[in-house]
Design a protein around this motif. Structure first.
Motif, short mmCIF file in Angstrom:
data_model
loop_
_atom_site.label_atom_id
_atom_site.label_comp_id
_atom_site.label_asym_id
_atom_site.label_seq_id
_atom_site.Cartn_x
_atom_site.Cartn_y
_atom_site.Cartn_z
N TYR A 153 0.84 -1.19 0.00
CA TYR A 153 0.00 0.00 0.00
C TYR A 153 0.88 1.24 0.00
O TYR A 153 1.79 1.36 0.81
N VAL A 154 0.58 2.15 -0.93
CA VAL A 154 1.33 3.40 -1.06
C VAL A 154 0.34 4.55 -1.01
O VAL A 154 -0.77 4.45 -1.57
N PHE A 155 0.69 5.63 -0.34
CA PHE A 155 -0.17 6.81 -0.33
C PHE A 155 -0.46 7.22 -1.77
O PHE A 155 0.45 7.43 -2.57
N ALA A 156 -1.75 7.29 -2.11
CA ALA A 156 -2.16 7.49 -3.51
C ALA A 156 -1.64 8.80 -4.09
O ALA A 156 -1.39 8.90 -5.29
N GLY A 157 -1.48 9.80 -3.24
CA GLY A 157 -0.97 11.08 -3.72
C GLY A 157 0.50 11.08 -4.09
O GLY A 157 1.00 12.08 -4.64
N HIS A 158 1.18 9.98 -3.82
CA HIS A 158 2.61 9.88 -4.12
C HIS A 158 2.91 9.09 -5.39
O HIS A 158 4.09 8.86 -5.71
N VAL A 159 1.88 8.63 -6.10
CA VAL A 159 2.09 7.92 -7.36
C VAL A 159 1.20 8.54 -8.43
O VAL A 159 0.19 9.19 -8.14
N ALA A 160 1.60 8.35 -9.68
CA ALA A 160 0.85 8.89 -10.82
C ALA A 160 0.87 7.86 -11.94
O ALA A 160 1.84 7.09 -12.06
N PRO A 161 -0.17 7.80 -12.77
CA PRO A 161 -0.15 6.87 -13.92
C PRO A 161 1.08 7.11 -14.79
O PRO A 161 1.57 8.24 -14.91
N LEU A 162 1.55 6.04 -15.42
CA LEU A 162 2.77 6.14 -16.21
C LEU A 162 2.68 7.21 -17.29
O LEU A 162 3.68 7.84 -17.63
N ALA A 163 1.49 7.41 -17.84
CA ALA A 163 1.34 8.38 -18.92
C ALA A 163 1.39 9.83 -18.44
O ALA A 163 1.47 10.75 -19.25
N THR A 164 1.34 10.02 -17.12
CA THR A 164 1.37 11.38 -16.57
C THR A 164 2.80 11.91 -16.56
O THR A 164 3.71 11.25 -16.08
N ALA A 165 2.99 13.10 -17.12
CA ALA A 165 4.33 13.69 -17.17
C ALA A 165 4.32 15.04 -16.46
O ALA A 165 3.37 15.81 -16.56
N GLU A 166 5.39 15.30 -15.73
CA GLU A 166 5.58 16.62 -15.12
C GLU A 166 5.73 17.67 -16.23
O GLU A 166 6.26 17.37 -17.30
N THR A 167 5.27 18.87 -15.96
CA THR A 167 5.35 19.92 -16.98
C THR A 167 6.67 20.68 -16.95
O THR A 167 7.00 21.37 -17.92
N ASP A 168 7.42 20.57 -15.86
CA ASP A 168 8.64 21.37 -15.70
C ASP A 168 9.72 20.49 -15.08
O ASP A 168 9.73 20.26 -13.87
N PHE A 169 10.63 19.99 -15.91
CA PHE A 169 11.65 19.10 -15.37
C PHE A 169 12.58 19.82 -14.40
O PHE A 169 13.15 19.20 -13.49
N VAL A 170 12.73 21.13 -14.55
CA VAL A 170 13.58 21.88 -13.64
C VAL A 170 12.98 21.87 -12.23
O VAL A 170 13.70 21.72 -11.23
N ALA A 171 11.67 22.01 -12.15
CA ALA A 171 11.01 21.98 -10.84
C ALA A 171 11.20 20.62 -10.18
O ALA A 171 11.34 20.54 -8.95
#
Length: 290
Positions: A153-171
């Protein structure tokens, strides 16, 4: 007949090589690979099959690898994510493990044996690690399996679907500020300059090679620069021979550095002058991704 190939990304030794390299390299035997998956939070990829050998990089939970040989507790593999070749502990791998559906989007998170943060955690996994989520139960994502455990079990807010990408790699990279420096490291416990860059880019959906010279050759377009270091932008990558940093603004460099043994933010010109005098020499290039 032997081609000059990069040993870091070429699964070939004098005694054994990947079958697809037949005719390109010399080896006593050629073999097909077996698909395996990393089933531990992270695994050290070493240059030689011994625990005190140099750490070249780390393989994260959920990564696919091609296995060419397994012997005396070691697996000679090639990582599918970036092509790096080396030796992993063979108990870090399993065939047929569930493919990830999600990746860790937090800097680090815990895996629990049940849906409660009060339970002793099974493990901690770092940003970019892959997990297979079957469903959600309250605040938790339920894993279909986790290593040798039937679930986790992992806190759901700490994982994202594989297709989800961050918008700012610097951040993403900025979240690693003050994380310890570790040669070959690629987790929030410790990482090096190219590991930081590769992880941040991967979180934004940008695949990249592992080492700084590979990154310099593969990524972006060259930016003209002179001693003034003007007209630079957030997200520009600054390269030295053997080192890379990320600009968080036109004048500030973020990099994992042995100077502080941490991920460190400092004025670009200060870093440029110190590095020129003490370590990697002059800046070799500045690359812009877009």
């Amino acid at each position: 007949m032997t081609a000059i190939l990069d040993r870091r990304t070429t699964p070939a030794r004098p005694d054994l090589a990947a079958r697809h390299l037949l005719g390109q390299v010399e080896a006593r035997a050629f073999v097909d690979s077996k698909p395996m998956r990393v089933v531990v939070p992270s695994a050290p990829l070493r240059r030689e099959p011994r625990p005190d050998a140099p750490l070249d990089t780390e393989a994260l939970c959920g990564e696919e690898v091609d296995l060419y040989e397994s012997f005396e507790g070691w697996a000679w593999v090639q990582l599918r994510s970036d092509g790096y070749v080396g030796y992993l502990p063979d108990d870090a791998l399993r065939p047929g493990a569930a493919a990830p559906t999600h990746r860790v989007s937090a800097l680090r998170t815990f895996v629990y044996p049940g849906p409660s943060m009060k339970l002793p955690p099974l493990a901690a996994i770092s940003l970019g690690a892959g997990v297979s989520v079957s469903h959600e139960a309250g605040d938790f994502a339920v894993l279909s399996e986790f290593g040798r455990f039937s679930t986790g079990y992992v806190f759901a807010g700490h994982v994202a679907p594989l297709a989800t990408a961050e918008t700012d790699f610097v951040a993403v990279a900025e979240r690693f500020l003050n994380v310890p420096y570790l040669w070959g490291g690629k987790t929030s416990l410790g990482l090096d300059c190219s590991g930081l860059t590769q992880l941040a880019l991967a979180a934004a959906g940008i695949a990249s090679p592992r080492d700084s010279d590979m990154l310099e050759a593969a990524l972006g377009q060259p930016v003209a620069f002179d001693d003034s270091l003007r007209d630079l932008k957030r997200g520009d990558l600054v390269f030295w021979k053997g080192h890379v940093g990320i600009l968080t603004d036109p004048d500030t460099l973020l990099h994992a550095t042995a100077y502080t043994m941490s991920v460190y933010s400092e004025p670009l010109r200060t870093a440029r002058d110190r590095i020129l005098a003490k370590s990697f020499g002059a800046i070799t290039s500045i690359k812009r991704l877009s």
